[in-house]
Design a protein around this motif. Structure first.
Motif, short mmCIF file in Angstrom:
data_model
loop_
_atom_site.label_atom_id
_atom_site.label_comp_id
_atom_site.label_asym_id
_atom_site.label_seq_id
_atom_site.Cartn_x
_atom_site.Cartn_y
_atom_site.Cartn_z
N GLN A 210 14.43 2.92 2.36
CA GLN A 210 14.38 1.69 2.54
C GLN A 210 14.52 1.22 4.35
O GLN A 210 14.67 0.23 4.37
CB GLN A 210 16.56 2.09 3.07
N LEU A 211 14.35 2.64 4.66
CA LEU A 211 13.90 1.63 5.92
C LEU A 211 12.26 1.51 6.31
O LEU A 211 12.26 0.74 7.29
CB LEU A 211 14.11 3.46 7.56
N ILE A 212 11.64 1.68 5.68
CA ILE A 212 10.40 1.34 5.91
C ILE A 212 10.83 -0.51 5.10
O ILE A 212 9.99 -1.14 4.93
CB ILE A 212 9.18 1.81 4.72
N ALA A 213 11.16 -0.04 4.11
CA ALA A 213 11.45 -2.07 4.08
C ALA A 213 12.12 -3.29 5.17
O ALA A 213 11.69 -3.92 4.84
CB ALA A 213 12.55 -1.80 2.73
N LYS A 214 12.47 -2.51 5.93
CA LYS A 214 12.48 -2.61 7.30
C LYS A 214 12.05 -3.27 8.66
O LYS A 214 12.60 -4.53 8.62
CB LYS A 214 14.29 -2.33 7.33
N ALA A 215 10.61 -2.65 7.90
CA ALA A 215 10.04 -2.61 9.09
C ALA A 215 8.80 -4.26 9.11
O ALA A 215 8.92 -4.59 7.66
CB ALA A 215 8.54 -1.59 9.01
N SER A 216 8.92 -4.64 10.25
CA SER A 216 7.99 -6.13 9.87
C SER A 216 6.41 -5.25 10.02
O SER A 216 5.44 -6.23 9.62
CB SER A 216 8.15 -6.71 11.15
N HIS A 217 5.89 -4.37 10.52
CA HIS A 217 4.43 -3.87 10.51
C HIS A 217 4.43 -2.04 9.52
O HIS A 217 5.27 -1.77 10.50
CB HIS A 217 4.42 -4.25 11.57
N LYS A 218 3.94 -2.12 8.99
CA LYS A 218 3.73 -0.81 8.62
C LYS A 218 2.06 0.18 9.03
O LYS A 218 0.99 -0.54 9.07
CB LYS A 218 3.74 -0.28 6.26
N VAL A 219 1.86 1.14 10.10
CA VAL A 219 0.94 0.93 10.81
C VAL A 219 0.94 1.89 10.83
O VAL A 219 1.60 3.85 10.70
CB VAL A 219 1.14 0.80 12.52
N THR A 220 -0.89 2.80 10.39
CA THR A 220 -1.56 3.94 10.05
C THR A 220 -2.93 4.77 11.17
O THR A 220 -3.10 3.73 11.65
CB THR A 220 -1.76 4.33 8.82
N ILE A 221 -2.79 5.59 11.37
CA ILE A 221 -3.72 6.72 12.46
C ILE A 221 -4.62 7.05 11.60
O ILE A 221 -4.69 7.40 10.37
CB ILE A 221 -3.27 8.00 13.39
N PRO A 222 -5.66 5.93 11.54
CA PRO A 222 -6.42 6.52 10.53
C PRO A 222 -7.41 7.50 10.60
O PRO A 222 -7.58 8.13 11.47
CB PRO A 222 -8.06 5.43 10.64
N ARG A 223 -7.72 8.86 9.56
CA ARG A 223 -7.86 9.94 9.30
C ARG A 223 -9.57 9.83 8.46
O ARG A 223 -9.96 8.94 7.98
CB ARG A 223 -7.44 10.04 7.79
N LYS A 224 -10.36 10.73 9.81
CA LYS A 224 -11.55 11.45 9.39
C LYS A 224 -12.07 12.12 8.44
O LYS A 224 -12.64 12.42 7.91
CB LYS A 224 -12.58 10.84 10.47
N GLY A 225 -10.55 13.42 8.90
CA GLY A 225 -11.09 15.01 8.54
C GLY A 225 -10.48 15.06 7.28
O GLY A 225 -10.01 14.16 5.74
N GLY A 226 -10.10 16.57 7.25
CA GLY A 226 -9.00 16.54 5.97
C GLY A 226 -7.49 16.88 5.76
O GLY A 226 -7.17 17.21 5.13
#
Length: 246
Positions: A210-226
Protein backbone atom coordinates in the motif's frame (compact mmCIF):
# COMPACT_ATOMS: atom_id res chain seq x y z
CA UNK A 1 30.92 7.02 43.56
CA UNK A 2 27.96 5.23 42.08
CA UNK A 3 25.34 4.03 44.52
CA UNK A 4 23.45 0.77 44.06
CA UNK A 5 20.30 2.70 43.17
CA UNK A 6 22.18 4.71 40.51
CA UNK A 7 23.61 1.51 39.04
CA UNK A 8 20.13 -0.01 38.96
CA UNK A 9 18.68 3.12 37.31
CA UNK A 10 21.31 3.27 34.58
CA UNK A 11 21.03 -0.44 33.88
CA UNK A 12 17.26 -0.07 33.56
CA UNK A 13 17.78 2.40 30.69
CA UNK A 14 18.85 -0.52 28.53
CA UNK A 15 15.12 -1.24 28.27
CA UNK A 16 12.78 0.87 26.15
CA UNK A 17 10.00 1.06 28.76
CA UNK A 18 12.33 2.73 31.27
CA UNK A 19 13.78 5.10 28.68
CA UNK A 20 10.23 6.17 27.90
CA UNK A 21 9.27 6.42 31.55
CA UNK A 22 12.22 8.69 32.39
CA UNK A 23 12.36 10.40 28.96
CA UNK A 24 16.10 9.78 28.61
CA UNK A 25 18.55 7.70 26.60
CA UNK A 26 22.19 6.62 26.86
CA UNK A 27 25.21 7.85 24.89
CA UNK A 28 28.26 5.78 25.71
CA UNK A 29 31.94 6.06 24.88
CA UNK A 30 34.52 8.83 24.64
CA UNK A 31 33.78 9.81 21.03
CA UNK A 32 30.02 10.10 21.56
CA UNK A 33 30.43 11.81 24.93
CA UNK A 34 32.68 14.47 23.45
CA UNK A 35 30.21 15.20 20.64
CA UNK A 36 27.19 15.27 22.96
CA UNK A 37 28.93 17.50 25.50
CA UNK A 38 29.86 19.95 22.75
CA UNK A 39 26.20 20.15 21.70
CA UNK A 40 23.12 21.76 23.22
CA UNK A 41 21.67 18.40 24.26
CA UNK A 42 20.28 18.30 27.80
CA UNK A 43 22.69 16.08 29.72
CA UNK A 44 21.16 14.67 32.89
CA UNK A 45 24.07 12.57 34.13
CA UNK A 46 27.79 12.18 33.35
CA UNK A 47 29.27 8.91 34.62
CA UNK A 48 33.00 8.58 34.07
CA UNK A 49 36.34 7.44 35.41
CA UNK A 50 38.22 10.11 37.36
CA UNK A 51 41.09 10.52 34.84
CA UNK A 52 38.54 11.19 32.06
CA UNK A 53 36.77 13.76 34.23
CA UNK A 54 40.08 15.52 35.01
CA UNK A 55 40.98 15.67 31.30
CA UNK A 56 37.58 16.98 30.15
CA UNK A 57 36.71 19.73 32.61
CA UNK A 58 35.98 22.28 29.87
CA UNK A 59 33.36 20.01 28.29
CA UNK A 60 31.81 19.16 31.66
CA UNK A 61 31.49 22.85 32.58
CA UNK A 62 29.26 23.35 29.52
CA UNK A 63 26.59 21.34 31.36
CA UNK A 64 26.48 22.64 34.93
CA UNK A 65 23.09 21.04 35.62
CA UNK A 66 24.31 17.54 34.81
CA UNK A 67 24.90 15.21 37.74
CA UNK A 68 28.59 14.24 37.70
CA UNK A 69 29.41 10.79 39.04
CA UNK A 70 32.87 9.28 39.41
CA UNK A 71 32.94 5.61 38.47
CA UNK A 72 35.50 2.85 38.70
CA UNK A 73 36.18 0.77 35.60
CA UNK A 74 34.35 -2.09 37.30
CA UNK A 75 31.30 0.18 37.79
CA UNK A 76 31.27 1.11 34.12
CA UNK A 77 31.63 -2.54 33.17
CA UNK A 78 28.57 -3.38 35.26
CA UNK A 79 26.36 -0.71 33.62
CA UNK A 80 27.80 -0.70 30.09
CA UNK A 81 25.78 -1.98 27.16
CA UNK A 82 28.90 -2.25 25.01
CA UNK A 83 30.95 -5.42 24.62
CA UNK A 84 34.00 -3.41 25.61
CA UNK A 85 33.07 -0.84 28.28
CA UNK A 86 34.42 2.67 27.81
CA UNK A 87 35.50 5.44 30.18
CA UNK A 88 32.34 7.54 30.11
CA UNK A 89 28.58 7.22 29.79
CA UNK A 90 25.96 9.96 29.50
CA UNK A 91 22.27 9.96 30.39
CA UNK A 92 20.61 12.42 27.99
CA UNK A 93 17.12 13.90 27.89
CA UNK A 94 15.17 12.65 24.87
CA UNK A 95 14.31 15.62 22.62
CA UNK A 96 10.69 16.40 21.91
CA UNK A 97 9.52 15.11 18.55
CA UNK A 98 8.78 17.97 16.17
CA UNK A 99 5.06 18.17 15.44
CA UNK A 100 5.45 19.22 11.81
CA UNK A 101 6.40 16.53 9.31
CA UNK A 102 8.74 17.56 6.46
CA UNK A 103 7.05 19.02 3.40
CA UNK A 104 10.06 20.26 1.44
CA UNK A 105 13.70 19.39 0.82
CA UNK A 106 14.69 15.76 1.20
CA UNK A 107 13.77 13.27 3.90
CA UNK A 108 14.05 9.52 4.38
CA UNK A 109 10.94 7.48 5.21
CA UNK A 110 11.43 4.09 6.86
CA UNK A 111 8.86 1.30 6.69
CA UNK A 112 9.29 -1.25 9.51
CA UNK A 113 13.09 -1.05 9.84
CA UNK A 114 13.81 -3.50 12.67
CA UNK A 115 17.58 -3.76 12.97
CA UNK A 116 19.16 -1.17 15.32
CA UNK A 117 22.36 -1.16 13.27
CA UNK A 118 20.45 -0.34 10.10
CA UNK A 119 18.49 2.42 11.82
CA UNK A 120 21.65 3.97 13.22
CA UNK A 121 23.43 3.72 9.88
CA UNK A 122 20.54 5.44 8.10
CA UNK A 123 20.55 8.26 10.68
CA UNK A 124 24.29 8.64 10.07
CA UNK A 125 23.71 8.66 6.29
CA UNK A 126 21.03 11.33 6.61
CA UNK A 127 23.44 13.42 8.68
CA UNK A 128 26.19 12.97 6.07
CA UNK A 129 23.98 14.17 3.23
CA UNK A 130 22.47 17.05 5.19
CA UNK A 131 19.02 15.43 5.41
CA UNK A 132 17.47 16.83 8.57
CA UNK A 133 14.40 14.58 8.87
CA UNK A 134 13.70 10.86 9.02
CA UNK A 135 10.06 9.73 9.14
CA UNK A 136 9.52 6.27 10.64
CA UNK A 137 6.50 3.99 10.67
CA UNK A 138 5.22 3.15 14.14
CA UNK A 139 6.67 -0.36 13.95
CA UNK A 140 10.27 0.71 13.32
CA UNK A 141 12.88 0.00 15.97
CA UNK A 142 13.11 2.73 18.61
CA UNK A 143 15.44 5.50 17.40
CA UNK A 144 17.01 5.98 20.87
CA UNK A 145 17.82 2.32 21.43
CA UNK A 146 21.46 2.29 22.69
CA UNK A 147 22.63 0.31 19.63
CA UNK A 148 20.95 2.85 17.33
CA UNK A 149 22.61 5.75 19.17
CA UNK A 150 25.97 4.00 18.98
CA UNK A 151 25.79 3.34 15.23
CA UNK A 152 24.25 6.76 14.53
CA UNK A 153 27.62 8.32 15.48
CA UNK A 154 26.20 11.69 16.53
CA UNK A 155 23.48 11.91 13.88
CA UNK A 156 20.83 12.06 16.60
CA UNK A 157 22.05 15.56 17.42
CA UNK A 158 21.29 16.91 13.94
CA UNK A 159 18.54 14.72 12.47
CA UNK A 160 14.89 15.04 13.53
CA UNK A 161 13.28 11.63 13.91
CA UNK A 162 9.51 11.38 13.57
CA UNK A 163 7.16 8.43 14.11
CA UNK A 164 3.87 8.56 12.27
CA UNK A 165 1.36 6.74 10.10
CA UNK A 166 3.42 6.49 6.89
CA UNK A 167 0.36 5.73 4.78
CA UNK A 168 -1.28 8.96 5.88
CA UNK A 169 1.89 11.01 5.46
CA UNK A 170 2.61 9.72 1.94
CA UNK A 171 -1.04 10.19 0.97
CA UNK A 172 -1.08 13.89 1.79
CA UNK A 173 2.43 14.99 0.81
CA UNK A 174 3.09 16.94 -2.39
CA UNK A 175 6.71 15.83 -2.44
CA UNK A 176 7.78 13.14 -4.94
CA UNK A 177 8.16 9.73 -3.29
CA UNK A 178 10.99 7.43 -4.42
CA UNK A 179 10.33 3.83 -3.32
CA UNK A 180 13.41 1.59 -3.27
CA UNK A 181 12.32 -1.74 -4.77
CA UNK A 182 14.01 -4.45 -6.85
CA UNK A 183 11.72 -3.95 -9.85
CA UNK A 184 12.15 -0.17 -10.07
CA UNK A 185 13.73 2.11 -12.65
CA UNK A 186 17.52 2.07 -12.79
CA UNK A 187 18.63 4.91 -10.50
CA UNK A 188 21.37 5.82 -13.00
CA UNK A 189 18.64 6.69 -15.53
CA UNK A 190 16.89 9.08 -13.13
CA UNK A 191 17.59 12.80 -12.78
CA UNK A 192 18.68 14.36 -9.50
CA UNK A 193 15.90 16.14 -7.64
CA UNK A 194 15.74 19.21 -5.44
CA UNK A 195 13.30 17.55 -3.05
CA UNK A 196 11.77 14.18 -2.37
CA UNK A 197 11.08 11.37 0.07
CA UNK A 198 13.29 8.29 -0.15
CA UNK A 199 11.23 5.33 1.04
CA UNK A 200 13.21 2.36 2.41
CA UNK A 201 11.51 -0.88 3.43
CA UNK A 202 11.89 -3.66 5.94
CA UNK A 203 15.10 -5.72 5.84
CA UNK A 204 13.38 -8.95 4.75
CA UNK A 205 9.92 -8.00 3.48
CA UNK A 206 10.63 -4.69 1.77
CA UNK A 207 8.04 -1.92 1.50
CA UNK A 208 4.37 -2.65 2.20
CA UNK A 209 2.37 -2.79 -1.08
CA UNK A 210 0.00 0.00 0.00
CA UNK A 211 2.99 2.31 0.47
CA UNK A 212 4.54 1.35 -2.87
CA UNK A 213 1.23 2.39 -4.42
CA UNK A 214 1.76 5.91 -3.00
CA UNK A 215 5.16 6.28 -4.69
CA UNK A 216 5.52 8.61 -7.64
CA UNK A 217 8.77 6.86 -8.62
CA UNK A 218 9.98 3.30 -8.11
CA UNK A 219 13.75 3.08 -8.14
CA UNK A 220 16.37 0.33 -7.97
CA UNK A 221 20.13 -0.01 -7.83
CA UNK A 222 21.07 -2.27 -10.78
CA UNK A 223 22.44 -5.66 -9.79
CA UNK A 224 25.48 -7.09 -11.58
CA UNK A 225 26.28 -10.05 -9.36
CA UNK A 226 24.39 -12.78 -7.57
CA UNK A 227 23.43 -11.13 -4.26
CA UNK A 228 19.73 -11.45 -3.51
CA UNK A 229 19.42 -7.94 -2.09
CA UNK A 230 21.28 -5.02 -0.53
CA UNK A 231 21.34 -4.04 3.13
CA UNK A 232 18.80 -1.29 3.89
CA UNK A 233 21.47 1.13 5.11
CA UNK A 234 23.72 0.48 2.10
CA UNK A 235 20.79 1.03 -0.27
CA UNK A 236 19.87 4.29 1.43
CA UNK A 237 23.43 5.59 1.13
CA UNK A 238 23.77 4.73 -2.57
CA UNK A 239 20.38 6.19 -3.46
CA UNK A 240 21.06 9.41 -1.54
CA UNK A 241 24.34 9.80 -3.42
CA UNK A 242 22.62 9.38 -6.80
CA UNK A 243 19.28 11.13 -6.28
CA UNK A 244 20.11 14.21 -4.21
CA UNK A 245 21.44 17.37 -5.87
CA UNK A 246 25.20 17.78 -5.89
Amino acid sequence: MLSKSQVKYIRSLGQQKYRKEHNVYLAEGEKLAEEWLQSNAVIKMIVAEEPWIDANQALIRRHPDAELLIAKSSDLESISLLQTPNKVLLVVETPKEKAKLPQSGWCIALDTIQDPGNMGTIIRIADWFGITDIVCSHDCVEAFNPKVVQSGMGGHLRVNIHKTDLDGYLSQTKMPVFAAILEGTDVYDMPRNENGILLIGNESKGIHPQLIAKASHKVTIPRKGGAESLNAGVSAGILCALLLPR
